[in-house]
Structures are given as structure tokens and as C-alpha cells.
Design a protein around this motif. Structure first.
Motif, mmCIF file in Angstrom:
data_model
loop_
_atom_site.group_PDB
_atom_site.id
_atom_site.type_symbol
_atom_site.label_atom_id
_atom_site.label_comp_id
_atom_site.label_asym_id
_atom_site.label_seq_id
_atom_site.Cartn_x
_atom_site.Cartn_y
_atom_site.Cartn_z
ATOM 1 N N UNK A 165 0.852 -1.189 0.000
ATOM 2 C CA UNK A 165 0.000 0.000 0.000
ATOM 3 C C UNK A 165 0.885 1.236 0.000
ATOM 4 N N UNK A 166 0.540 2.187 -0.836
ATOM 5 C CA UNK A 166 1.292 3.442 -0.861
ATOM 6 C C UNK A 166 0.845 4.345 0.273
ATOM 7 N N UNK A 167 1.805 4.924 0.967
ATOM 8 C CA UNK A 167 1.482 5.837 2.060
ATOM 9 C C UNK A 167 2.217 7.152 1.827
ATOM 10 N N UNK A 168 1.449 8.240 1.771
ATOM 11 C CA UNK A 168 2.049 9.575 1.620
ATOM 12 C C UNK A 168 2.371 10.150 2.981
ATOM 13 N N UNK A 169 3.626 10.574 3.117
ATOM 14 C CA UNK A 169 4.145 11.047 4.396
ATOM 15 C C UNK A 169 4.240 12.575 4.370
ATOM 16 N N UNK A 219 -5.305 6.639 23.179
ATOM 17 C CA UNK A 219 -6.732 6.746 22.839
ATOM 18 C C UNK A 219 -7.021 6.435 21.375
ATOM 19 N N UNK A 220 -6.008 6.063 20.629
ATOM 20 C CA UNK A 220 -6.219 5.769 19.213
ATOM 21 C C UNK A 220 -5.552 6.812 18.346
ATOM 22 N N UNK A 221 -6.201 7.089 17.211
ATOM 23 C CA UNK A 221 -5.635 8.065 16.281
ATOM 24 C C UNK A 221 -5.530 9.432 16.965
ATOM 25 N N UNK A 222 -4.378 10.061 16.844
ATOM 26 C CA UNK A 222 -4.205 11.365 17.489
ATOM 27 C C UNK A 222 -5.187 12.381 16.934
ATOM 28 N N UNK A 223 -5.646 13.252 17.825
ATOM 29 C CA UNK A 223 -6.698 14.223 17.478
ATOM 30 C C UNK A 223 -6.301 15.103 16.284
ATOM 31 N N UNK A 224 -5.042 15.501 16.211
ATOM 32 C CA UNK A 224 -4.663 16.451 15.158
ATOM 33 C C UNK A 224 -3.874 15.804 14.018
ATOM 34 N N UNK A 225 -4.105 14.486 13.862
ATOM 35 C CA UNK A 225 -3.570 13.793 12.689
ATOM 36 C C UNK A 225 -4.759 13.302 11.868
ATOM 37 N N UNK A 226 -4.727 13.612 10.587
ATOM 38 C CA UNK A 226 -5.760 13.086 9.685
ATOM 39 C C UNK A 226 -5.140 12.013 8.807
ATOM 40 N N UNK A 227 -5.839 10.879 8.728
ATOM 41 C CA UNK A 227 -5.394 9.831 7.816
ATOM 42 C C UNK A 227 -6.551 9.520 6.871
ATOM 43 N N UNK A 228 -6.217 9.459 5.601
ATOM 44 C CA UNK A 228 -7.236 9.221 4.568
ATOM 45 C C UNK A 228 -6.923 7.912 3.855
ATOM 46 N N UNK A 229 -7.969 7.116 3.611
ATOM 47 C CA UNK A 229 -7.836 5.979 2.709
ATOM 48 C C UNK A 229 -8.479 6.439 1.409
ATOM 49 N N UNK A 230 -7.673 6.524 0.380
ATOM 50 C CA UNK A 230 -8.101 7.157 -0.873
ATOM 51 C C UNK A 230 -8.620 8.557 -0.541
ATOM 52 N N UNK A 231 -9.916 8.826 -0.738
ATOM 53 C CA UNK A 231 -10.415 10.181 -0.495
ATOM 54 C C UNK A 231 -11.128 10.321 0.846
ATOM 55 N N UNK A 265 -9.028 3.172 13.105
ATOM 56 C CA UNK A 265 -7.855 2.305 12.975
ATOM 57 C C UNK A 265 -8.224 0.924 12.446
ATOM 58 N N UNK A 266 -9.490 0.573 12.569
ATOM 59 C CA UNK A 266 -9.931 -0.744 12.066
ATOM 60 C C UNK A 266 -10.370 -0.692 10.597
ATOM 61 N N UNK A 267 -10.239 0.472 9.982
ATOM 62 C CA UNK A 267 -10.622 0.583 8.565
ATOM 63 C C UNK A 267 -9.862 -0.451 7.749
ATOM 64 N N UNK A 268 -10.583 -1.115 6.857
ATOM 65 C CA UNK A 268 -9.974 -2.166 6.042
ATOM 66 C C UNK A 268 -9.300 -1.532 4.821
ATOM 67 N N UNK A 269 -8.084 -1.980 4.573
ATOM 68 C CA UNK A 269 -7.309 -1.444 3.457
ATOM 69 C C UNK A 269 -7.235 -2.516 2.371
ATOM 70 N N UNK A 270 -7.602 -2.145 1.160
ATOM 71 C CA UNK A 270 -7.558 -3.109 0.060
ATOM 72 C C UNK A 270 -6.307 -2.859 -0.779
ATOM 73 N N UNK A 271 -5.964 -3.872 -1.548
ATOM 74 C CA UNK A 271 -4.849 -3.734 -2.472
ATOM 75 C C UNK A 271 -5.122 -2.526 -3.376
ATOM 76 N N UNK A 298 -11.683 17.331 4.793
ATOM 77 C CA UNK A 298 -11.798 17.066 3.341
ATOM 78 C C UNK A 298 -11.139 18.178 2.535
ATOM 79 N N UNK A 299 -11.349 19.413 2.978
ATOM 80 C CA UNK A 299 -10.724 20.555 2.300
ATOM 81 C C UNK A 299 -9.201 20.441 2.366
#
Lengths: 90, 143
Positions: free
Chosen positions: A3-7, A50-62, A71-77, B62-63
């Protein structure tokens, strides 16, 4: 499966400056564990007790994972993951 | 201590101040993007303050994704990240310092505490915020 991850800029010190890395995992939590193995220290910048940090956003695709299963979001190929710190302040 | 410098066109300063006044009493926020590696703010991008608050700002998630994808596609970086302080000085708050996440950006603060939404004097200052450390910089305004 890879999976590609943008840092984001602020986390690139962990990835030797790489903007785009690859990781493995079936859930976001597994992907983060895999990132931590290859880029030690990056994990705790993303999650805390507590899980994903409050001020970090992680997106799967859009989609922001807060609107998926976190954190339990399923990631596909062929999914791509983007990490972006919130732009926020007071 | 002043090291470093922000060079910015007068029209971009005016745009930031106008945005601050338009969103009063809430904080206004946005980005001025510029070509990667240039340190030149060029493209004014006002953002929605998703928390609509007089003392906090946050880009909508989103923005935020759309903004960073667009900048990536155009080979731009966020040269300036600005926000307003409607009622306090143009200096980074504790929250601004702990949340700052772009070590290469100029963090611009504009205070409109004197006249709020009306025309009048304003404070306009620029800072680097890296690892919790704030460094003010000079501003050179080009006509």
C-alpha cells in the motif's frame, strides 16, 4: 500486498526524507504497525493510548478514516493512504 | 530575535486582512501557496474555519486533503499559513505553537482587535514555528 502511504513534511525525518513509502496490512492499525517496524518512532506520532491522534488526519483514498472505521478501517490492495497533520490553532 | 524574512506582495497582505475582517468575529484561516523551493507566496487560498470560533481555527479535513493534493499536482508548497486573531495580539498562542505542523512555512498572524470588521489599523506579523520554538521574522512588502 503493498500500500502506498504519503508522508507529510513533518514526519519525513522518520522516512529519510521520503514522501511516498509502501507498507503492508489489512487494516489501518496493521499498516501503522508495519510503518513503525520500518520507520521506528513514526507510530507514536500517529496514535496514542486513545487511538488516532486528534490532530492527525489519515485518509484511505479520499475518505478520512474517522468517517470509516478509524484504525480498524480495512485497506484493500491498490488503496492509497495519505497522512496529513491538521492545520489548526487558536 | 528576528532572523529570516517573509517577502510578500501588498495585494496578498490586503487579501489576508480582508478575509480576517469578513470572518470576524470568528478566526479566518488560509494558505498562500508558492512554487516548491521558491519561498515565494503566490496563490491565495482562503480556507473555511471548520470550527467557526473566535479563538480557534481548523481546516476542514476534506478541504485539507483537496488542498494538499492540488498543491502536490501543481508542485507547490504552503509558503504561508495564515490566521486571524480577532480580539488578541498577532502572536502565536499556545495552541498555535503545539499544533504547528509545517516547519518550512511562514506562520502569518493578523490581529484586527482594534476595529474588528471595519477598516482601520491591524497588526500583521510572521513567524517560524519549529519544534515548539517561535521565531519572529521580518516582513518585506512589495508593491
Amino acid at each position: 500486498m503493498s500500500i502506498e502511504v504519503r508522508i507529510p513534511t513533518i514526519l519525513r525525518p522518520y522516512t529519510s526524507g521520503e514522501k511516498l513509502v509502501t507498507a503492508q496490512g489489512i487494516t489501518l492499525a496493521e499498516v501503522i504497525s508495519d510503518l513503525e517496524i520500518n520507520y521506528p518512532g513514526i507510530g507514536e506520532r500517529l496514535i496514542d493510548e486513545n487511538g488516532l491522534r486528534r490532530f492527525i488526519n489519515i485518509y484511505v483514498n479520499d475518505e478520512d478514516v474517522r468517517f470509516l472505521d478509524g484504525l480498524q478501517s480495512v485497506i484493500a490492495d491498490n488503496d492509497s493512504i495519505t497522512i496529513l497533520p491538521a492545520v489548526a490553532g487558536g | 530575535m528576528l532572523i529570516g524574512m517573509l517577502e510578500i506582495q501588498r495585494s496578498l497582505v490586503d487579501s489576508i486582512v480582508a478575509h480576517a475582517r469578513a470572518d470576524h468575529p470568528d478566526e479566518a484561516c488560509g494558505v498562500i501557496a508558492g512554487p516548491a523551493g521558491s519561498d515565494q507566496p503566490v496563490r491565495f487560498i482562503p480556507m473555511v474555519n471548520a470550527v467557526r470560533c473566535p479563538t480557534l481555527y481548523e481546516f476542514d479535513s476534506k478541504d485539507l486533503l483537496r488542498l494538499y493534493r492540488e498543491m502536490d499536482d501543481r508542485d507547490e508548497i504552503p509558503v504561508v499559513i495564515y490566521h486571524s486573531h480577532p480580539a488578541t495580539q498577532a502572536y502565536p498562542s499556545i495552541t498555535d505553537i503545539t499544533q504547528a505542523s509545517e516547519p518550512d512555512a511562514h506562520y502569518v498572524l493578523v490581529s484586527i482587535r482594534e476595529t474588528g470588521p471595519l477598516e482601520g489599523p491591524f497588526e500583521f506579523r510572521s513567524f517560524r514555528i519549529v519544534d515548539g520554538e517561535v521565531t519572529e521574522e521580518e516582513i518585506s512588502i512589495r508593491e
